[in-house]
Design a protein around this motif. Sequence first.
Motif, PDB file in Angstrom:
ATOM      1  N   TYR A  29    -105.617  54.565   2.471  1.00 43.41           N
ATOM      2  CA  TYR A  29    -105.560  55.995   2.142  1.00 43.41           C
ATOM      3  C   TYR A  29    -106.935  56.432   1.630  1.00 43.41           C
ATOM      4  CZ  TYR A  29    -100.509  55.448   2.515  1.00 43.41           C
ATOM      5  OH  TYR A  29     -99.248  55.191   2.976  1.00 43.41           O
ATOM      6  N   HIS A 196     -96.242  71.172  -4.183  1.00 41.42           N
ATOM      7  CA  HIS A 196     -95.921  70.272  -3.065  1.00 41.42           C
ATOM      8  C   HIS A 196     -95.577  68.882  -3.572  1.00 41.42           C
ATOM      9  CE1 HIS A 196     -98.649  73.481  -1.946  1.00 41.42           C
ATOM     10  NE2 HIS A 196     -98.067  73.483  -0.780  1.00 41.42           N
ATOM     11  N   ALA A 197     -96.231  68.496  -4.677  1.00 45.36           N
ATOM     12  CA  ALA A 197     -95.924  67.221  -5.327  1.00 45.36           C
ATOM     13  C   ALA A 197     -95.930  66.043  -4.369  1.00 45.36           C
ATOM     14  CB  ALA A 197     -94.580  67.320  -6.069  1.00 45.36           C
ATOM     15  N   MET A 199     -97.072  62.498  -3.309  1.00 48.56           N
ATOM     16  CA  MET A 199     -97.352  61.402  -4.239  1.00 48.56           C
ATOM     17  C   MET A 199     -98.854  61.093  -4.302  1.00 48.56           C
ATOM     18  SD  MET A 199     -94.710  60.503  -5.833  1.00 48.56           S
ATOM     19  CE  MET A 199     -94.265  62.233  -5.861  1.00 48.56           C
ATOM     20  N   GLU A 200     -99.580  61.385  -3.234  1.00 48.63           N
ATOM     21  CA  GLU A 200    -101.015  61.099  -3.195  1.00 48.63           C
ATOM     22  C   GLU A 200    -101.811  62.331  -3.623  1.00 48.63           C
ATOM     23  OE1 GLU A 200    -102.983  61.546   0.505  1.00 48.63           O
ATOM     24  OE2 GLU A 200    -104.314  59.852   0.216  1.00 48.63           O
ATOM     25  N   PRO A 201    -102.500  62.262  -4.760  1.00 46.85           N
ATOM     26  CA  PRO A 201    -103.330  63.413  -5.135  1.00 46.85           C
ATOM     27  C   PRO A 201    -104.492  63.573  -4.149  1.00 46.85           C
ATOM     28  CG  PRO A 201    -103.086  61.853  -6.961  1.00 46.85           C
ATOM     29  CD  PRO A 201    -102.584  61.174  -5.732  1.00 46.85           C
ATOM     30  N   VAL A 247    -102.213  60.471   5.566  1.00 44.46           N
ATOM     31  CA  VAL A 247    -102.078  61.320   4.384  1.00 44.46           C
ATOM     32  C   VAL A 247    -100.831  60.924   3.597  1.00 44.46           C
ATOM     33  CG1 VAL A 247    -101.722  63.715   3.626  1.00 44.46           C
ATOM     34  CG2 VAL A 247    -103.281  63.226   5.515  1.00 44.46           C
ATOM     35  N   GLY A 248    -100.996  60.780   2.273  1.00 49.04           N
ATOM     36  CA  GLY A 248     -99.867  60.427   1.409  1.00 49.04           C
ATOM     37  C   GLY A 248     -99.048  61.640   1.022  1.00 49.04           C
ATOM     38  N   GLY A 249     -98.635  62.395   2.030  1.00 51.44           N
ATOM     39  CA  GLY A 249     -97.838  63.600   1.827  1.00 51.44           C
ATOM     40  C   GLY A 249     -98.699  64.846   1.832  1.00 51.44           C
ATOM     41  N   PHE A 251     -97.158  68.595   3.114  1.00 52.80           N
ATOM     42  CA  PHE A 251     -96.205  69.688   2.856  1.00 52.80           C
ATOM     43  C   PHE A 251     -96.879  71.054   2.774  1.00 52.80           C
ATOM     44  CE2 PHE A 251     -94.840  65.804   0.545  1.00 52.80           C
ATOM     45  CZ  PHE A 251     -93.806  65.430   1.388  1.00 52.80           C
ATOM     46  N   ILE A 481     -99.469  63.106   8.621  1.00 49.20           N
ATOM     47  CA  ILE A 481     -99.188  63.323   7.195  1.00 49.20           C
ATOM     48  C   ILE A 481     -97.901  62.625   6.771  1.00 49.20           C
ATOM     49  CG2 ILE A 481    -100.500  65.473   7.205  1.00 49.20           C
ATOM     50  CD1 ILE A 481     -97.854  67.001   7.089  1.00 49.20           C
ATOM     51  N   GLY A 482     -97.457  61.681   7.598  1.00 51.29           N
ATOM     52  CA  GLY A 482     -96.292  60.886   7.202  1.00 51.29           C
ATOM     53  C   GLY A 482     -95.037  61.192   8.000  1.00 51.29           C
TER      54      GLY A 482
END
Lengths: 774, 157
Positions: A29, A196-197, A199-201, A247-249, A251, A481-482
């Motif tokens: 990541y 969006h929260a 998990m990956e900032p 991408v760790g999320g 949204f 993006i997952g």
Amino acid sequence: MNGKDDFKIIGKPIPRHDAWEKAFGLTTYAADFSLPDMLHGKVLRSKYPSAKILSIDTTKAKRLKGVQAVLTAKDVPRNESVTRFGQTHTVGGGFEGLYRVLADNKVHFLGEAVALVAADTEEIALKALDLIKVEYEPIPGVFDPIEAMNPNAPQVQEGRSNIITHYEVVRGDVEKGFSEADVVVENTYRVQFVDHAYMEPESGVAWIDENGVITIRVSTQVIEHFRGIADVLNLPHNRVRVIGTYVGGGFGGKEDITVEAFLALLTYKTGRPVKLTYTREESILSHSKRHPYVMEYKTGAKKDGRLIALKARLVSDAGAYVYLSPWVLLYSMVDAPGPYRIPHVRVDGYTVLTNNTFTSANRGFGAPQVCFAYESQMDELARRLQMDPAEIRKINYLEKGEALATGQVLNHLVALKETTDQVLQVLGEKPLSKGKIRIGRGIASGMTSYGRMIFLHDTSRSHVSIEMDGSVTIRTGVQDIGGGQASSLCQIASEVLGVPLDHIKIYIADTALTPFAGTTTATRQLYMSGNATLIAAQEVRKTLIQKAARMMDLDPERLNLVDREVVDQGGSGKNLPLTEVIKACASDGLPLYHVALFKAPFRTLTQFERIEGDVFPDFTFGTHGVVVAVDEETGKVQVLKIVSCFDVGRAINRLSVEGQIEGGAIYGMGYALTEEVILKEGITLTPSFSEYLLPTSMDLPELETLLIESGDGVGPFGSKGVGEPSVCSVAPAIANAIYDAVGIRINELPLTPERILKALRKEENDENPLSRHR
Amino acid sequence: MKKQIALTVNGVKRELLVNPQDLLLNVLREQLGLTGAKYGCGIGECGSCTVLLDGEPILSCMTLAVAVNGSEVTTIEGLLGSDGSLHPIQESFLEHGAVQCGFCTPGMILMAKNLLDKNPHPSEEEIREHIRGNLCRCTGYTQIVQAIKEVSLTRKA
């Protein structure tokens, strides 16, 4: 190829190639990547939501040992530009927004970037932030969009009205419609800021490569921001390269530029690699949010349940910068009447600047907000007419060939009767309430577009090639993006070329090396890049089949590619290994690759106030049904069951499709019940996960996911997009179930225990015993 | 002043020089290149940084490296078989589509390993309770719970 039943790879529940590496913990990541001699970047952010910047003194910070750069607005070659959000086409009419890298004379929201630091270590960078002296003069701000519409309200951005946009949708004569209505329901709905929260900032690493190109490896939904980043540096576009990581999320929260411009500036000024990762608090403070809306709705129907008129006024809070607010509002405008046949419609929409955190894309993009309103209205109408909520919907659902209020004709199946029936069937009998725990059931349906607005002139490209040993390579600028964006393309190529999945390798998301595929937003990648990959693979297939036909002396129509062989389906029993055909093509100099360009339907928008005609390529329709338990003593709502049913057109990967729909259901449940970024006078009160409450495994209801495969979508093999649609109607289904349980309707999200208790007590104190309906 | 500590990480003894304030998460990621454990929130609210310390899950973003001197640490990288094979939990996560963006996956899988090591046949309720501190934004948890349950069902008692 290929009757539905002949698919070998399409539609199967196949573990994705990227999931293997992820399960091993080996996926690199954005923050997992480092370079020798790398610096660490940090951002100084505004402490006030509205203030003048009187002075910035960076002397002490610059003197600190280990600090390599301290930058403010005056150090940015082009601090302000007009952003096209990764598109190449300029729409006009206020669609392109201001992008300001660093605040200069004024800060407009809490957490706005003011200065940048790069230092040898993260600790030194943090110390340097403390040493930067910014002198602020707080000035009055405006924090409510309705107040901000007042001409006397404080002006959020210099030289422009707080009202960014007004749109209208008009069909028929809405007042005449209401005069003919037997029942009219009128309510005001309010929805909240949502994070969006992921998990990956936000994170990335930038460096200058051996050719002098600023290279940024970053977690993003839009690698094509490279053009905007080059503009910030006043460099030619080909001197900035963006490489998108897995991408760790996303949204929608990584659709706008996040760390890229900061990284580019710091590496440009220092000549050294730089890493920048936001803290969680910084992420919540500074990145976009889902728009809060105030929605006044008036809906009229005839005695038999037929809708006759709908009037709505939408006001969305854009926060301090325009970003994608006009786009989001436009989606809401088209969706505002819902998937219903209504002869008389008037919708007015405004998006308004305030000194709140800016708002932009969030999964659903304007569709979930209005769905909460129109689907709450439908249940209220059903109650007033003493009709079944499903029946009143079924009377009014649009059908294929009918037009939306904008005039756009729905050219593809609207399967809402089917989705409703299937949801009801699986929802089953309502469990009995016990004591103070009241059980309720509710449904809601929704429409969400997939693919970008057609006046953006959207395109995608994909390059497919076959190697001498029969292995296949795909190159396309898709960001993953997952959701399985990349692996779905592998499945498509595998199906068309008759090559097993493990013989396919995909390279994605690199502006220097992969053809541009546009953004991973708007539920568009399967539709756009899926079609581009399909066309490219079909072209390669055509070359192979034609050559094989000559080699085998057979009609090409008879040949198919199966398991790395050319197979005669005409019964001759002749087969030819694919590698022999490839070798023959190579000897003849035939192209063993194709780069395809897929274009969405285009239309130029000339009139920006009244929204008429076609806006989207197509829509995804679906229904949610939920069962809730409401504790009358505490106001707590437990969702016991969510049944989701969508017409997905065609499931390319069943595991991925179900994963999207299940994840979407829980995303929607959080929206309905617990999630809210609370801002008080522009100050974020919820900057962590102990204040911003996401659903956990303990909140998990029983989930049932039902797929309808009409084959009538505009994606490859008749597929439709489902990533965003899966969220749309969850919240109103929960609100409708709460009404069914305890007879109260709350028109404001989230549906917290406090709001429910307050409403229950109000009901108890009410003298009229008929006011409470069970 | 740097301190010398000894950790057994994924079965390998490591001698490390660390600052007293260095967090285990950063030591694993930056000194040992084990980036499977993630920074998600930095204050123990999301579970993305979960690793096993002497078999028990801890939040490595809130753990000082010096405080765990002498311990055995297992990260997601340690679950990989020497022949490159998947652990049954990893396999089950793949088969159930329990991996989407994958950012929470290392923490989730280590939590699952810890649970199944102690309790080979947990109920669904016990699984949900066990992973309650690990947030996932993509899957809605269902496939994760199913994946863990499936491992427990196929395992011999």
